[in-house]
Design a protein around this motif. Structure first.
Motif, PDB file in Angstrom:
ATOM      1  N   ILE A  36     -84.909  -7.283 -35.177  1.00  0.00           N
ATOM      2  CA  ILE A  36     -85.152  -7.169 -33.742  1.00  0.00           C
ATOM      3  C   ILE A  36     -83.812  -7.299 -33.027  1.00  0.00           C
ATOM      4  O   ILE A  36     -83.033  -8.210 -33.311  1.00  0.00           O
ATOM      5  CB  ILE A  36     -86.115  -8.249 -33.224  1.00  0.00           C
ATOM      6  N   ILE A  37     -83.538  -6.360 -32.117  1.00  0.00           N
ATOM      7  CA  ILE A  37     -82.340  -6.409 -31.269  1.00  0.00           C
ATOM      8  C   ILE A  37     -82.778  -6.872 -29.887  1.00  0.00           C
ATOM      9  O   ILE A  37     -83.629  -6.236 -29.256  1.00  0.00           O
ATOM     10  CB  ILE A  37     -81.670  -5.027 -31.181  1.00  0.00           C
ATOM     11  N   PHE A  38     -82.221  -7.966 -29.405  1.00  0.00           N
ATOM     12  CA  PHE A  38     -82.613  -8.529 -28.113  1.00  0.00           C
ATOM     13  C   PHE A  38     -81.631  -8.110 -27.020  1.00  0.00           C
ATOM     14  O   PHE A  38     -80.412  -8.166 -27.200  1.00  0.00           O
ATOM     15  CB  PHE A  38     -82.665 -10.056 -28.179  1.00  0.00           C
ATOM     16  N   ALA A  56     -82.870  -2.152 -23.081  1.00  0.00           N
ATOM     17  CA  ALA A  56     -83.707  -1.917 -24.260  1.00  0.00           C
ATOM     18  C   ALA A  56     -84.002  -0.428 -24.427  1.00  0.00           C
ATOM     19  O   ALA A  56     -83.904   0.118 -25.532  1.00  0.00           O
ATOM     20  CB  ALA A  56     -85.006  -2.714 -24.151  1.00  0.00           C
ATOM     21  N   GLN A  57     -84.364   0.241 -23.332  1.00  0.00           N
ATOM     22  CA  GLN A  57     -84.645   1.673 -23.394  1.00  0.00           C
ATOM     23  C   GLN A  57     -83.413   2.471 -23.799  1.00  0.00           C
ATOM     24  O   GLN A  57     -83.483   3.345 -24.669  1.00  0.00           O
ATOM     25  CB  GLN A  57     -85.152   2.163 -22.031  1.00  0.00           C
ATOM     26  N   ASP A  62     -86.629 -10.455 -24.038  1.00  0.00           N
ATOM     27  CA  ASP A  62     -87.217 -11.753 -24.397  1.00  0.00           C
ATOM     28  C   ASP A  62     -88.684 -11.829 -24.001  1.00  0.00           C
ATOM     29  O   ASP A  62     -89.521 -12.304 -24.765  1.00  0.00           O
ATOM     30  CB  ASP A  62     -86.449 -12.889 -23.710  1.00  0.00           C
ATOM     31  N   VAL A  63     -89.007 -11.365 -22.791  1.00  0.00           N
ATOM     32  CA  VAL A  63     -90.386 -11.450 -22.310  1.00  0.00           C
ATOM     33  C   VAL A  63     -91.307 -10.638 -23.208  1.00  0.00           C
ATOM     34  O   VAL A  63     -92.391 -11.096 -23.606  1.00  0.00           O
ATOM     35  CB  VAL A  63     -90.487 -10.963 -20.852  1.00  0.00           C
ATOM     36  N   VAL A  80     -81.748 -10.901 -36.731  1.00  0.00           N
ATOM     37  CA  VAL A  80     -81.946 -10.865 -35.283  1.00  0.00           C
ATOM     38  C   VAL A  80     -80.576 -10.595 -34.674  1.00  0.00           C
ATOM     39  O   VAL A  80     -79.587 -11.254 -35.035  1.00  0.00           O
ATOM     40  CB  VAL A  80     -82.525 -12.186 -34.750  1.00  0.00           C
ATOM     41  N   ILE A  81     -80.500  -9.602 -33.784  1.00  0.00           N
ATOM     42  CA  ILE A  81     -79.213  -9.238 -33.180  1.00  0.00           C
ATOM     43  C   ILE A  81     -79.289  -9.473 -31.676  1.00  0.00           C
ATOM     44  O   ILE A  81     -80.157  -8.918 -30.996  1.00  0.00           O
ATOM     45  CB  ILE A  81     -78.858  -7.774 -33.474  1.00  0.00           C
TER      46      ILE A  81
END
Length: 612
Positions: A246-248, A255-256, A300-301, A314-315
């Motif tokens: 998962i990339i945060f 994100a898009q 995060d949400v 996790v990145i």
């Protein structure tokens, strides 16, 4: 299995977990199960995600249910729909040999009437998200006045998501003599308040220290220039072919954009953010859980409460604002005793924040060099070779083997391998041939500004001090006012994506569908190339140089933003008369033409940009 029996579990519960392959209880299960089974104390459990918390409360509570009492006896609250469904699924598996016990899940995003019908049949365990449970209570569709146990799973996440009032309302509608079990990865003040107000004679169980990361997670960081963050991310992903991560990011736009860039670069990924419908969210998560996606890019949400096993990485494309959020992010990997890696991509000005996170987590972050092309290609080729060697499905090859052997008969073993590698990895090898080194100097990693950036700024100040004129080139951008572009947005794009520092920007004129602006000629030669893969609000940017009558040359003492040529001046006047062409540019915080502004001073982009 004998150790589970020693904790007090018996009969059909042991049979159920035996089918699931449970052999030895995890530390949190070993500490919590006896307390929940044998004592009437409330309980606070501090443990990271992935440590077996669902079984820690689920197994003993299922054993205490009276199936003949046809009412809700156990209430489990979770922050998200995904976690709610996961807990419900686990409880049903644990109670496989207890057919009279009924478990149901209620959550938003689905038809509430169907859930109400399910509740009317009578259930013993309700797993719920706070918002949907409040709706059901207001509709008088659910009675929780008979519960003997309430579980608050990931309580810190629920409070972070704004469920404070909902939790207060729900807990106030439960019996005073119930037991409350609070499970949380961190212990912020809000969680302490819940424990203080609603738990009685509570015990505290801690697996690890408060706010401390899991021991199964190693923490790494890459420090690069802000403009190199995406390229660094892509290299990290390419250098780990077996990555499942998962990339945060901080924002849904990030994100898009990152997901679209990765997709275009051939990486199987998708984005998870608040703008997705529930059906879209389910599709993305189903694909990710089935490992049809290599990486998931999420805010995060959107990622709160996700329960996905076997994540290798996790990145953190952006560091979160608080340590609790980092703890939850990193806790998505290294679950169930497996090793995991949490990576942070930062620039030099974020070093202080990283050190503060280290101090609170009591974890040291390891500095890593950004992979170069040779390293990435070696990793990809080794992974490909291992996949070929692991292939065992050769049943049908006997039929076709003679034809294949004939095709390759003239090739030696070495030549055949070279052809195979070239066919499969030609594009990859070409992409990473002679790639630039993105790593910054040791001095810069210590928090000092980039030397090249200081030199560029000093040179420009010297030139202006000697009275030499600044030469500008004009560019046209394919987005404008209707696309939401502002001068501040344009400056942010230039600062973030330009490979040069200290770029001088002249006039900016934003029209309805496009924008015209000026860049100092020294920076203009390869300026447009830097934006070939950049998106603004989902629109691919196109920047083109515009030849002007005086070849882009103008002196600093001209009014900045005034493009030469009568046609442009006339167009501006017409737009101004309609109220749509008013200048939006600011200089030094003041609109051009107001007292105190300095039209002779070109704007320089020499700050390290924030990737959020």
């Amino acid at each position: 299995m004998e150790k589970f029996r020693e904790l007090g579990l018996d009969g059909e519960i042991l049979k159920g977990i035996a089918d699931l392959g449970f052999e030895t209880p995890s530390p949190v299960q070993e500490k919590a199960i006896p307390v929940i089974l044998g004592e009437e104390n409330d309980l606070v459990v501090l443990a990271q995600t992935g440590t077996g918390k669902t079984a820690a409360f689920g197994l003993p509570l299922l054993q205490k249910i009276n199936p003949e009492w046809n009412s809700v006896q156990i209430l489990v609250l979770s922050p998200t729909r995904e976690l709610c469904m996961q807990i419900g699924s686990d409880l049903k598996k644990y109670s496989k040999y207890l057919p009279d016990i009924r478990v149901t899940c209620v959550y938003g995003g689905t038809d509430i009437r169907r859930q109400m019908k399910e509740l009317q049949k009578g259930v013993h365990v309700v797993v719920a998200t706070p918002g949907r449970l409040v709706d059901l209570l207001n509709r008088k569709a659910l009675n929780i006045e008979t519960v003997f146990a309430v579980v608050l799973d990931e309580a810190d996440e629920m409070l972070n998501m704004g469920f404070q009032e909902d939790l207060d309302f729900i807990l106030s509608n439960t019996p005073k003599d119930k037991n409350t079990y609070l499970f949380s990865a961190t212990m912020p003040k809000e969680v302490e308040r819940i424990a203080r107000n609603y738990l009685v004679n509570q015990k505290e169980i801690s697996v690890g220290k408060k706010n401390q990361g899991a021991d199964t997670v190693s923490h790494q960081y890459y420090m690069v220039r802000a403009k190199d963050c995406y390229e660094t991310l892509r290299r990290i992903v390419d250098c780990a072919p077996s990555m499942y991560a998962i990339i945060f990011t901080r924002t849904k736009n990030d994100a898009q954009d990152i997901a679209k860039h990765l997709q275009r670069d051939g990486i199987d990924c998708d984005a998870l953010h608040g703008d997705l419908s529930q059906a879209q969210r389910d599709n993305v998560m189903n694909a990710f859980r089935a490992k049809r996606l290599k990486v998931l890019v999420a805010t995060d949400v959107a990622a709160r409460g996700l329960d996905v096993d076997c994540l290798t990485h996790v990145i953190n494309y952006n560091l979160p604002e608080d340590v609790e959020s980092y703890t939850h992010r990193s806790g998505r990997t290294g679950r169930a005793g497996k090793e995991g890696i949490s990576i942070a991509i930062i620039h030099s000005k974020e070093k202080g924040k990283l050190r503060r996170i280290e101090g609170i987590l009591k974890k040291k972050f390891e500095y890593k060099q950004v992979p170069v092309g040779e390293e990435i290609c070696r990793a990809q080729l080794a992974f490909y070779a291992d996949k070929i060697l692991a292939s065992e499905d050769q049943e049908d090859m006997d039929l076709y083997a003679p034809d294949v052997y004939e095709k390759f008969a003239e090739l030696t073993k070495e030549e055949l391998i070279q052809h195979l590698v070239s066919y499969e990895f030609g594009k990859l090898l070409k992409k990473y041939k002679n790639t630039a080194d993105l790593n910054i100097s040791e001095d810069d990693r210590g928090g000092r500004s980039e030397r090249g950036e200081r030199g560029d700024r000093g040179d420009r100040r010297d030139r202006r001090g000697r009275g030499e004129e600044t030469v500008y080139s004009t560019f046209m951008l394919n987005v404008g006012r209707e696309d939401g572009l502002t001068p501040r947005d344009l400056m942010g794009l230039i600062n973030k994506y330009s490979r040069r520092r200290g770029i001088g920007v002249g006039g900016i004129r934003i029209f309805d569908t496009d924008t015209k602006f000026e860049i100092d000629e020294e920076s203009a030669s390869d300026f447009a190339v830097d934006f070939s893969k950049v998106l603004f609000n989902g629109i691919p940017l196109e920047i083109k140089a515009i030849p002007t009558r005086d070849n882009g040359r103008r002196r600093d003492d001209r009014s900045r933003g005034e493009f030469s040529g009568r046609r442009e001046r006339r167009d501006r006047d017409k737009r101004d008369s309609r109220g749509g062409g008013r200048r939006e540019e600011k200089s030094g915080g003041k609109r051009r033409g107001r007292p105190g502004s300095d039209p002779k001073k070109p704007r320089n982009f020499n700050r390290s940009s924030s990737r959020g």
